[in-house]
Design an enzyme around this catalytic site. Structure first.
Site, PDB file in Angstrom:
ATOM      1  N   ASP A  45      39.163  32.735  40.043  1.00 13.02           N
ATOM      2  CA  ASP A  45      39.058  33.235  41.645  1.00 13.02           C
ATOM      3  C   ASP A  45      40.234  34.311  42.167  1.00 13.02           C
ATOM      4  O   ASP A  45      40.159  34.802  43.145  1.00 13.02           O
ATOM      5  CB  ASP A  45      39.049  31.939  42.710  1.00 13.02           C
ATOM      6  CG  ASP A  45      40.159  31.053  42.354  1.00 13.02           C
ATOM      7  OD1 ASP A  45      41.104  31.441  41.920  1.00 13.02           O
ATOM      8  OD2 ASP A  45      40.157  30.018  43.085  1.00 13.02           O
ATOM      9  N   SER A  46      40.965  34.617  41.194  1.00 11.77           N
ATOM     10  CA  SER A  46      42.055  35.826  41.566  1.00 11.77           C
ATOM     11  C   SER A  46      41.111  36.944  41.735  1.00 11.77           C
ATOM     12  O   SER A  46      41.626  37.800  42.207  1.00 11.77           O
ATOM     13  CB  SER A  46      43.004  35.857  40.399  1.00 11.77           C
ATOM     14  OG  SER A  46      42.415  35.857  39.108  1.00 11.77           O
ATOM     15  N   ASP A  84      35.936  29.612  37.260  1.00  9.89           N
ATOM     16  CA  ASP A  84      36.774  28.792  38.333  1.00  9.89           C
ATOM     17  C   ASP A  84      35.569  28.101  39.406  1.00  9.89           C
ATOM     18  O   ASP A  84      34.808  29.026  39.562  1.00  9.89           O
ATOM     19  CB  ASP A  84      37.709  29.815  39.173  1.00  9.89           C
ATOM     20  CG  ASP A  84      39.039  29.433  38.860  1.00  9.89           C
ATOM     21  OD1 ASP A  84      39.489  28.452  38.220  1.00  9.89           O
ATOM     22  OD2 ASP A  84      39.866  30.338  39.241  1.00  9.89           O
ATOM     23  N   LYS A 112      36.736  25.446  35.425  1.00 10.56           N
ATOM     24  CA  LYS A 112      38.209  24.893  35.940  1.00 10.56           C
ATOM     25  C   LYS A 112      38.059  24.677  37.170  1.00 10.56           C
ATOM     26  O   LYS A 112      37.491  25.321  38.267  1.00 10.56           O
ATOM     27  CB  LYS A 112      39.308  26.116  35.625  1.00 10.56           C
ATOM     28  CG  LYS A 112      40.550  25.720  36.172  1.00 10.56           C
ATOM     29  CD  LYS A 112      41.506  26.617  35.716  1.00 10.56           C
ATOM     30  CE  LYS A 112      41.705  28.159  36.456  1.00 10.56           C
ATOM     31  NZ  LYS A 112      42.110  28.036  37.560  1.00 10.56           N
ATOM     32  N   GLU A 114      40.791  22.998  40.636  1.00 11.00           N
ATOM     33  CA  GLU A 114      42.186  22.900  41.139  1.00 11.00           C
ATOM     34  C   GLU A 114      42.135  21.494  41.595  1.00 11.00           C
ATOM     35  O   GLU A 114      41.286  21.139  42.619  1.00 11.00           O
ATOM     36  CB  GLU A 114      42.277  23.894  42.065  1.00 11.00           C
ATOM     37  CG  GLU A 114      42.701  25.224  41.728  1.00 11.00           C
ATOM     38  CD  GLU A 114      43.399  26.370  42.663  1.00 11.00           C
ATOM     39  OE1 GLU A 114      43.684  26.156  43.811  1.00 11.00           O
ATOM     40  OE2 GLU A 114      43.194  27.593  42.499  1.00 11.00           O
ATOM     41  N   GLU A 181      50.244  25.465  36.730  1.00 12.38           N
ATOM     42  CA  GLU A 181      50.775  27.001  36.945  1.00 12.38           C
ATOM     43  C   GLU A 181      52.196  26.759  37.668  1.00 12.38           C
ATOM     44  O   GLU A 181      52.282  25.765  38.714  1.00 12.38           O
ATOM     45  CB  GLU A 181      49.671  27.408  38.313  1.00 12.38           C
ATOM     46  CG  GLU A 181      50.338  28.820  38.844  1.00 12.38           C
ATOM     47  CD  GLU A 181      49.404  29.422  39.415  1.00 12.38           C
ATOM     48  OE1 GLU A 181      47.937  29.027  39.527  1.00 12.38           O
ATOM     49  OE2 GLU A 181      49.468  30.655  40.011  1.00 12.38           O
TER      50      GLU A 181
HETATM   51  O1  KIV Z   1      42.046  32.668  39.174  1.00  9.65           O
HETATM   52  C1  KIV Z   1      43.181  32.809  38.347  1.00  9.65           C
HETATM   53  O2  KIV Z   1      43.101  33.806  37.795  1.00  9.65           O
HETATM   54  C2  KIV Z   1      43.883  31.829  37.808  1.00  9.65           C
HETATM   55  C3  KIV Z   1      44.993  31.889  37.027  1.00  9.65           C
HETATM   56  C4  KIV Z   1      46.117  32.331  37.901  1.00  9.65           C
HETATM   57  C5  KIV Z   1      45.417  30.908  36.251  1.00  9.65           C
HETATM   58  O3  KIV Z   1      43.773  30.528  38.268  1.00  9.65           O
END
Ligand code: KIV
Length: 263
Positions: A45-46, A84, A112, A114, A181
């Site tokens: 989600d970056s 994510d 993934k 959080e 992280e």
């Molecule tokens: O969204 C992302 O790129 C991440 C990484 C920073 C691990 O979760």
């Protein structure tokens, strides 16, 4: 590289061999990373910041991640795709199941999430129904407002003990991977040795089973100040392919991250 599966990553951990993960949001970069032997691509989600120019990951939607997962899946051959679960997409067990299904159908091979303690039932529900889950612990960018900024987590003994306990419970609930992280290296080492599932680190020192970076950060494309854990792999590289190859070699040899990239 043969097709990367969860068994590949488990065997790497068992053999003490490091593996690599980088973010990808499009087919071209995904293809390049796959060719360089990166084992896991993260549709993170970056992308909210990197692709959309937003100021946090909170604004990223399921539609966004689903779209970019489809794009990435068209570029890869052997690499594993991890997508994510965006902000609040797993706020109930039902939503977690429904949204994880959308990502798996778009091409993800693992999702993934959080995770704090309240996510344990959702992790269990997804795992029982055959959805591989990676739980993101430590600094959780989706909760940055509550955490009061992008700060190192688990610095005191109480926080560190709670994180290791939560990692064990996530493994028991069925998580097949963890991502850690911004935590002190000593805590990351202990946590990685405590669980039997692979642990990917970012800003978590050299002793996790794998390392991840945002691709645009390690290629020095991201404007502004870089986090302490980011190394510019373009320095001395002859091409983007060479820079990615250097990242892969540096992680596998244990040369990256060095003490100056760690907390
Ligand atoms: O969204 C992302 O790129 C991440 C990484 C920073 C691990 O979760």
């Amino acid at each position: 590289m043969p097709k990367v599966t969860l068994n590949t990553l488990a065997s790497r951990k068992a053999a003490g061999e490091k593996f690599t993960c980088l973010t990808a949001y499009d087919a071209t970069v995904a293809h390049l990373l796959d060719e360089q032997g990166v084992e896991v691509l993260l549709v993170g989600d970056s992308l909210g910041m990197v692709m959309q120019g937003k100021d946090s990951t909170v604004h990223v939607s399921m539609d966004d991640i689903e779209y970019h997962t489809r794009c990435v899946s068209r570029g890869v051959k052997d690499t594993m795709i991890m997508s994510d679960m965006p902000f609040m997409s797993a706020s109930t067990e039902e939503k977690a199941l429904e949204n994880a299904t959308r990502l798996m159908q778009a091409g993800a091979e693992i999702v993934k999430i959080e995770g704090d303690r309240w996510l344990l039932p959702a992790v269990k529900t997804m795992a029982e129904r055959g959805i591989p889950v990676c739980v993101h612990l430590g600094l959780l960018p989706q909760l940055v407002s509550i955490l009061g900024g992008y700060k190192v987590q688990g610095r005191d003994v109480e926080q560190a003990t709670a994180m290791i306990q939560l990692a064990k419970e996530m493994e028991q609930a069925g998580a097949v991977m963890l991502l850690l992280e911004c935590v002190p290296s000593d805590l990351a080492r202990e946590l990685t040795q405590t669980v039997s599932i692979p642990v990917i680190g970012i800003g978590a020192g050299k002793d996790t089973d794998a390392q991840v970076l945002v691709t645009q950060d390690m290629l020095n494309l991201t404007p502004g100040r870089k986090a302490k854990f980011v190394r510019n792999f373009m320095e001395g590289a002859s091409s983007v392919q060479d820079a990615v190859g250097r990242f892969v070699s540096a992680v596998k040899s244990g040369e990256y991250p060095a003490p100056e990239h760690s907390y």
